[in-house]
Design an enzyme around this catalytic site. Structure first.
Site, PDB file in Angstrom:
ATOM      1  N   HIS A 164       0.877  -1.173   0.000  1.00  0.00           N
ATOM      2  CA  HIS A 164       0.000   0.000   0.000  1.00  0.00           C
ATOM      3  C   HIS A 164       0.921   1.232   0.000  1.00  0.00           C
ATOM      4  O   HIS A 164       0.902   2.035   0.913  1.00  0.00           O
ATOM      5  CB  HIS A 164      -0.952  -0.037   1.199  1.00  0.00           C
ATOM      6  CG  HIS A 164      -2.171   0.833   1.043  1.00  0.00           C
ATOM      7  ND1 HIS A 164      -3.457   0.369   1.222  1.00  0.00           N
ATOM      8  CD2 HIS A 164      -2.302   2.152   0.727  1.00  0.00           C
ATOM      9  CE1 HIS A 164      -4.325   1.362   1.026  1.00  0.00           C
ATOM     10  NE2 HIS A 164      -3.639   2.454   0.725  1.00  0.00           N
ATOM     11  N   ASN A 338     -11.743  -1.025  -4.650  1.00  0.00           N
ATOM     12  CA  ASN A 338     -11.960   0.128  -3.778  1.00  0.00           C
ATOM     13  C   ASN A 338     -12.943   1.044  -4.488  1.00  0.00           C
ATOM     14  O   ASN A 338     -12.718   1.419  -5.639  1.00  0.00           O
ATOM     15  CB  ASN A 338     -10.643   0.876  -3.535  1.00  0.00           C
ATOM     16  CG  ASN A 338      -9.629   0.023  -2.788  1.00  0.00           C
ATOM     17  OD1 ASN A 338      -9.943  -1.074  -2.336  1.00  0.00           O
ATOM     18  ND2 ASN A 338      -8.419   0.523  -2.660  1.00  0.00           N
ATOM     19  N   TYR A 340     -15.174   4.504  -4.457  1.00  0.00           N
ATOM     20  CA  TYR A 340     -15.461   5.810  -3.872  1.00  0.00           C
ATOM     21  C   TYR A 340     -16.376   6.649  -4.761  1.00  0.00           C
ATOM     22  O   TYR A 340     -17.323   7.245  -4.321  1.00  0.00           O
ATOM     23  CB  TYR A 340     -14.156   6.588  -3.634  1.00  0.00           C
ATOM     24  CG  TYR A 340     -13.300   6.014  -2.521  1.00  0.00           C
ATOM     25  CD1 TYR A 340     -13.494   6.414  -1.200  1.00  0.00           C
ATOM     26  CD2 TYR A 340     -12.316   5.077  -2.780  1.00  0.00           C
ATOM     27  CE1 TYR A 340     -12.729   5.899  -0.163  1.00  0.00           C
ATOM     28  CE2 TYR A 340     -11.540   4.546  -1.752  1.00  0.00           C
ATOM     29  CZ  TYR A 340     -11.752   4.963  -0.443  1.00  0.00           C
ATOM     30  OH  TYR A 340     -11.002   4.447   0.575  1.00  0.00           O
ATOM     31  N   GLU A 399     -12.348  -1.193  -0.094  1.00  0.00           N
ATOM     32  CA  GLU A 399     -12.449   0.112   0.554  1.00  0.00           C
ATOM     33  C   GLU A 399     -13.722   0.793   0.089  1.00  0.00           C
ATOM     34  O   GLU A 399     -14.103   0.676  -1.073  1.00  0.00           O
ATOM     35  CB  GLU A 399     -11.276   1.056   0.197  1.00  0.00           C
ATOM     36  CG  GLU A 399      -9.956   0.647   0.765  1.00  0.00           C
ATOM     37  CD  GLU A 399      -8.820   1.613   0.396  1.00  0.00           C
ATOM     38  OE1 GLU A 399      -9.096   2.788   0.060  1.00  0.00           O
ATOM     39  OE2 GLU A 399      -7.666   1.167   0.421  1.00  0.00           O
TER      40      GLU A 399
END
Ligand code: GBH
Length: 493
Positions: A164, A338, A340, A399
């Site tokens: 990461h 992930n 968003y 995420e």
């Protein structure tokens, strides 16, 4: 996972029990919707998640650990970058961050109080190999041994990410980091070393978090470490070495893992959302999904770069061998994404790929992070595209979350109603996906607690626990109360 399944064969393969085609999508609660959850309330099929759904939270090493010089950790490109004046807001660094290296037991208790079943954390490569390659530092890995044991003692499954973004500085100095093929090789060696020592207890391993961020923002835009502005062939070759590193790592993990270990990735795919849910716009979004992720998830899932990408890159197309493409597309046990923000697309017959991007209007609502446009249906389309285009059998949302202004009220509590609204709306769309049998097995909320938000320093808070950095005190926000209820009921609350 089988690859190269096109849209037509996909519908055939999955049949009635699988996903439905775009033209016959059921509405929520329609006759195709099977209630599967175990909500505390009965008969609320609109809100229930499948039985055994894995609710978790996520963090990353450099964002929370601190203790950057302890127990033989070597420097990473993020230490160098954050200590370069002007790179991070207020020149903040991760030197102390959340001091999680010392407070990990406290943080496991936060998770226990939430009732999470799993925790996604990342391992700092420079703790384990201070120079990236060469002699290992067993004291560095010991920290993760302690953390894993503490999680298991509290009935929380560890999900470990190997990269990461905290690349050992030495690899940047010697090989140009991911610009050099040597880094891909070193990553695989590190992956094999860690796997051999943790997979007696850690059953889910993610290779790399978000090519789409650390390459694009770090090596192309210069906004993240290492702060480079590559273009043309050099940029495309760097992207290629990163996916190659992933593939080599998958092979190394398979070679050294204890039985029962599952391997995947955590990518922030660009998520094409059809402007209107008609068959033509949906088809455009599916085409966009392949093309917009051509350099990363598409080549990983299909073992080839798309014709359109190679043609558009022309002389700057990456140099690769068929053998490398095979390595890059080594079969995965699961796909993590992930989620968003959306990329809206519309059908466009005049485009060679059949779609056009639709930019966000100025008035489109976003979180304090300027890039985080709020569109809950991204959490429906992301996993749906992955399942439909590549026939993925096991998907994790690795995420999802948002930044918020998070000012403590007079009683000390943060009433982050904006974050609760965000989570509730996104989870409703995730529920829509599971109701259509998109095989999403778990969800990791970003983030367990406020932390070092990369180039934004400590100015953008993503946590469901408020962190007072002066005292290191963690306080559950309203969103933590909300998430605890979601987990307890296995349903959108
Ligand atoms: C994730 O990235 C990261 O995995 C995580 O570490 C991070 O804390 C979290 O999101 C919240 O940001 O400054 O114009 O270059 C999400 C994808 C990619 C979004 C990089 C922000 C930087 C925009 N991110 N991008 S810019």
């Amino acid at each position: 996972m089988s690859k190269k399944v096109n849209r037509r064969t996909f519908v055939k393969l999955t049949g009635a029990a699988g996903l439905v085609s775009a033209t016959e999508m059921p509405s929520l609660g329609g006759s195709n919707t099977v209630p599967q959850g175990s909500s505390a309330r009965s008969g609320d099929a609109l809100r229930d998640f499948p039985r055994g759904f894995i609710w978790g939270t996520a963090t990353a090493s450099y964002q929370i650990e601190g203790a950057v010089k302890e127990d033989g950790r070597g420097p990473s490109i993020w230490d160098t970058f954050s200590h370069t004046p002007g790179k991070v807001v207020n020149n903040a660094t991760g030197d102390v961050a959340n001091d999680h290296y010392h407070l990990y037991k406290t943080d496991v208790q936060l998770m226990k109080a939430l009732g999470v079943k799993a925790y996604r954390f990342s391992i700092a490569w420079p703790r384990v190999f201070p120079n990236g390659d060469g002699p290992p530092n067993p004291k560095g890995l010991d920290f993760y041994n302690r953390l894993v044991d503490e999680l298991l003692a509290n009935d929380i499954q560890p999900f470990a990410t190997l990269y990461h973004w905290d690349l050992p500085q030495s690899l940047q100095d010697r090989f140009g980091g991911w610009e050099g093929r040597e880094t891909a090789k070193a990553f695989a060696d590190y992956a094999g070393y860690v796997t051999a020592r943790l997979t007696d207890r850690v059953k889910h391993i993610f290779t790399i978090n978000e090519f789409g961020a650390f390459i694009e923002v770090g090596y192309r835009w210069g906004i993240h470490a290492p702060g480079l502005k590559l273009t043309g062939l050099r940029l495309n070759q760097t992207r290629h070495h990163a996916v190659l590193g992933h593939g080599l790592a998958v092979q190394a993990i398979r070679a050294s893992a204890k039985s029962g270990t599952r391997v995947g990735i955590a990518e922030n795919i660009t998520i094409p959302v059809p402007v209107v849910e008609t068959p033509t716009h949906v088809a455009a979004a599916e085409s966009a999904m392949r093309e917009m992720n051509a350099q990363y998830l598409t080549v990983i899932m299909e073992g080839k770069y798309t014709d359109y990408y190679l043609k558009s890159a022309g002389a700057d197309a990456p140099k690769f061998t068929p053998e490398e493409l095979k390595t890059i597309s080594s079969p995965l046990d699961f796909v993590g994404i992930n989620v968003y923000t959306p990329q809206f697309v519309r059908a466009d017959a005049s485009s060679p790929v059949g779609y056009a991007q639709v930019p966000h209007p100025k008035s489109f609502p976003h979180a304090p992070s300027f890039w985080l446009f709020i569109a809950p249906d991204a959490l429906y389309w992301g996993p749906r595209h992955v399942a439909k285009l590549w026939n993925a059998k096991e998907i994790y949302i690795t995420e999802n979350g948002c930044s918020a202004s998070d000012e403590p009220a007079a009683d000390g509590k943060v009433y982050d109603t904006d974050r609760v609204t965000y989570l509730r709306s996104y989870l409703t769309q995730l529920r829509r996906a599971t109701a259509e049998n998109v095989p999403v097995r778990g969800y990791f909320l970003w983030s367990l607690m406020d932390n070092f938000e990369w180039a934004d320093g400590y100015t953008n808070r993503f946590g469901i626990h408020y962190v007072d950095y002066a005292t290191q005190k963690r306080t559950p926000k309203l969103s933590a109360d909300f998430y605890r209820e979601v987990i307890a009921r296995n349903a959108v609350v």
